[in-house]
Write an enzyme that holds these catalytic residues in place. Structure first.
Site, PDB file in Angstrom:
ATOM      1  N   HIS A 193       5.990   6.306  -1.023  1.00 33.82           N
ATOM      2  CA  HIS A 193       6.690   5.055  -1.315  1.00 33.82           C
ATOM      3  C   HIS A 193       5.771   3.874  -1.019  1.00 33.82           C
ATOM      4  O   HIS A 193       4.778   4.027  -0.284  1.00 33.82           O
ATOM      5  CB  HIS A 193       7.946   4.940  -0.438  1.00 33.82           C
ATOM      6  N   HIS A 234       0.862  -1.188   0.000  1.00 30.62           N
ATOM      7  CA  HIS A 234       0.000   0.000   0.000  1.00 30.62           C
ATOM      8  C   HIS A 234       0.894   1.232   0.000  1.00 30.62           C
ATOM      9  O   HIS A 234       2.099   1.126   0.277  1.00 30.62           O
ATOM     10  CB  HIS A 234      -0.849   0.030   1.285  1.00 30.62           C
TER      11      HIS A 234
HETATM   12  O1  3AM Z   1       3.871   2.611   4.392  1.00 33.30           O
HETATM   13  P1  3AM Z   1       4.969   2.129   5.275  1.00 33.30           P
HETATM   14  O2  3AM Z   1       5.119   0.640   5.264  1.00 33.30           O
HETATM   15  O3  3AM Z   1       6.274   2.836   5.055  1.00 33.30           O
HETATM   16  O4  3AM Z   1       5.873   1.851   8.935  1.00 33.30           O
HETATM   17  C1  3AM Z   1       4.479   1.931   8.992  1.00 33.30           C
HETATM   18  C2  3AM Z   1       3.825   1.817   7.648  1.00 33.30           C
HETATM   19  O5  3AM Z   1       4.574   2.581   6.720  1.00 33.30           O
HETATM   20  C3  3AM Z   1       4.083   3.336   9.373  1.00 33.30           C
HETATM   21  O6  3AM Z   1       2.730   3.424   8.974  1.00 33.30           O
HETATM   22  C4  3AM Z   1       2.512   2.562   7.862  1.00 33.30           C
HETATM   23  C5  3AM Z   1       1.344   1.671   8.127  1.00 33.30           C
HETATM   24  O7  3AM Z   1       1.591   0.870   9.254  1.00 33.30           O
HETATM   25  N1  3AM Z   1       4.225   3.604  10.800  1.00 33.30           N
HETATM   26  C6  3AM Z   1       4.103   2.753  11.827  1.00 33.30           C
HETATM   27  N2  3AM Z   1       4.313   3.389  12.983  1.00 33.30           N
HETATM   28  C7  3AM Z   1       4.566   4.681  12.694  1.00 33.30           C
HETATM   29  C8  3AM Z   1       4.865   5.842  13.465  1.00 33.30           C
HETATM   30  N3  3AM Z   1       4.921   5.815  14.793  1.00 33.30           N
HETATM   31  C9  3AM Z   1       4.525   4.826  11.291  1.00 33.30           C
HETATM   32  N4  3AM Z   1       4.743   6.011  10.677  1.00 33.30           N
HETATM   33  C10 3AM Z   1       5.017   7.074  11.472  1.00 33.30           C
HETATM   34  N5  3AM Z   1       5.072   6.999  12.817  1.00 33.30           N
END
Ligand code: 3AM
Length: 174
Positions: A117, A37
């Protein structure tokens, strides 16, 4: 409590195409292709009342639909490997609207600059010698653009075998 984020889902054929990019980096934990996603805004743990407010705020967003093309591969330090997004002002416009709507509800903004990304893998003890080779091998990756006509509020459940995502609500664009 629900752990929420706002994102854009990908068409099945694109997920299949991305899944072919998995492999070739020892120490990488590849994301399940069903979970690919594009995150617009991470929110975090919320209670039921906050979830209702978030849904209402997202439903009020008006922004045009657009086409989105994934291209190139990159990494955030030695933590995360991702597919990038081609220059896309309409995506950034939507992201800003979502971000402000969530900020207005009192959630703490992410200090990092938004870098669109799609995460391919999380890296644990990655082979630093294989990473540059991987980036060189897939640097010219480009997928056909797809139409983005809605964005989605998604719940993330953390389990021992990884995250499980569940779409909560779609919001139409255009
Ligand atoms: O889209 P991506 O995979 O980069 O890493 C987590 C994921 O990102 C991010 O939110 C997306 C959906 O889970 N994520 C998890 N914890 C987070 C936080 N505390 C976070 N992004 C920012 N702050």
């Amino acid at each position: 409590m629900l752990r929420l984020f706002v994102g854009i889902g990908l068409p099945p054929e694109l997920k299949l195409r991305l899944s072919l990019l998995a492999g070739g980096v020892p120490g990488a934990k590849w994301v399940d292709p069903g979970n690919y996603h594009l995150t617009l805004r991470f929110i975090g743990e919320v209670d039921e009342g906050q979830a209702v407010d978030i849904d209402a705020a997202l439903a009020r967003i008006h922004a045009p639909g657009f086409d989105l093309a994934l291209a190139g591969v990159g990494h955030f330090g030695l933590r995360q490997l991702f597919v990038g997004v081609e220059r896309n002002p309409a995506l950034l416009h939507l992201q800003e609207k979502v971000d402000s709507a969530i900020n207005r509800l009192g959630f703490v903004p992410d200090e990092r600059r938004y870098t669109p990304h799609v995460t391919l893998a999380r890296l644990k003890r990655p082979s630093e010698t294989r990473l540059p080779a991987y980036l060189a091998e897939h640097g010219l990756f480009r997928a056909a653009p797809f139409a983005v006509r809605h964005f989605t509020l998604i719940a993330s459940y953390l389990t021992k075998s990884g995250s499980i995502y569940e779409d909560q609500q779609d919001y139409r664009l255009g």
